[in-house]
Write an enzyme that holds these catalytic residues in place. Structure first.
Site: not given
Length: 365
Positions: A318, A83
């Site tokens: 996200h 991420c």
């Protein structure tokens, strides 16, 4: 040492998995952003650096640059720090400019969870340590740092309220490059009573747990990148610097607690630069889970008024490889709305227990 500055930043709308962007592969998502950022300065670009996490594999950055009709001389580099990948791309470009390796880079990330060929996630940690899914790891953080369900739900509600207010006031318009006739994030296509949804949500990852689908981020598609160059080159090209890259830090923690990883990165970064939490005007910390944000802000004693002031991933989404670049893009536009802001920080925690934080200074008019 050269000063590295960000002069442009753009993102696509953010779509849900199998949602409005489901027909676009990563290079099709990223190419319009690269094209927009490079208009008029195509020959100046040294490289394009993109983060990508869930495929399709290969050099997505090179493919995207070619799709965008950038000069063949722009090679392209694709990286994966889970991420943190999009923020790592910007961090790397900043150091390349500072070190004199080049004068002009496009850096960011892209993710298409809808078209990913991978049925399962990659391993975060070897078997002898343990390899919990991120949702279970969010529960571990909540338990260890005493983050209650109520605290998580309150923060999730705040994120949604901030995001909706920003959307309704048109504050996302400048950062979004319309794509396929889409000019707003998919979450804003339908108004819902989020407080009711948040309060009624069941534990998603652990029986009697506190982490739910409503106080966590979704699974998303999207792309985001910035144009970062030497301050000298920006002046030569009559491009206005908005953020100056100062420094960064990356740290590791136990893979069971990736949500707390930004804490050590932020602490070490600020200590090295002689700054305190009070001297940072804005923080963008990726909202993978509300437990993460509450744990980080409590440990660092960051006033919530300084954190993710326009909402974050819980509300908007996200898209893994792009999310770190979205944090920087949000800061890019927010410092223009808050002229008194000076120092700002983007930070993110990743699978495997990695924390990354980047310090920028707003460039005054």
């Amino acid at each position: 040492m050269n000063n590295a500055v960000i002069v442009k930043a753009k993102r696509t709308v953010i779509g849900k998995k199998d949602g409005v962007l489901k027909h676009l592969s990563p290079h099709k998502l990223a190419a319009p952003i690269l094209k927009q950022l490079s208009i008029g300065i195509e020959s100046e670009i040294n490289d394009c650096i993109l983060g990508n996490v869930v495929g399709p594999g290969g050099n997505v950055a090179r493919l995207s640059a070619l799709e965008a009709n950038l000069p063949l001389s722009v090679p392209g580099l694709t990286l994966d720090r889970q991420c943190s990948a999009g923020l790592e791309a910007i961090r790397l470009a900043g150091y390349l400019v500072q070190g004199g390796a080049g004068d002009c880079y496009i850096a960011g990330g892209v993710e298409s969870t809808s078209t990913s060929l991978f049925e399962k996630r990659a391993r975060f940690s070897p078997e002898h340590i343990g390899d919990p899914d991120m949702g279970i790891a969010a529960e571990f953080v909540a338990e260890k740092y005493r983050i209650s369900r109520e605290m998580q739900d309150q923060y999730a509600s705040l994120s949604y309220k901030r995001a909706w207010k920003s959307f309704e006031n048109g504050l996302f318009d400048k950062e979004i490059l319309p794509l396929s006739n889409l000019s707003s994030d998919e979450v804003f296509h339908q108004k819902r009573n989020m407080d009711r949804i948040i309060s009624r949500a069941k534990p998603a990852f652990q029986k009697n747990g506190t982490v739910t689908a409503a106080n966590s981020c979704g699974i998303n598609d999207g792309a985001c990148a910035v144009l970062i160059m030497s301050e000298k080159k920006a002046n030569e090209l009559s491009l206005k610097p908005i953020l100056r890259f100062i420094d960064s830090e990356v740290t590791g923690v136990h893979p069971f607690y990736p949500g707390i990883a930004p804490v050590s990165a932020i602490r070490q970064l600020l200590d090295r630069n002689g700054l305190s939490i009070e001297e940072i005007d804005l923080f963008e910390i990726n909202e993978a889970f509300a437990s993460k944000i509450m744990a980080c802000t409590n440990e660092l004693k960051i006033p919530i008024e300084k954190v993710n002031v326009r909402g974050g991933a819980i509300a908007i989404g996200h898209p893994y490889g792009a999310s770190g670049a979205m944090l920087v893009t949000r800061l890019f536009y927010e410092v223009q709305r808050q002229p008194k802001a000076r120092y700002v920080v983007a930070a993110i925690g990743s699978g495997g227990g990695i924390g990354l934080a980047v310090l920028f200074e707003a460039v005054p008019d």
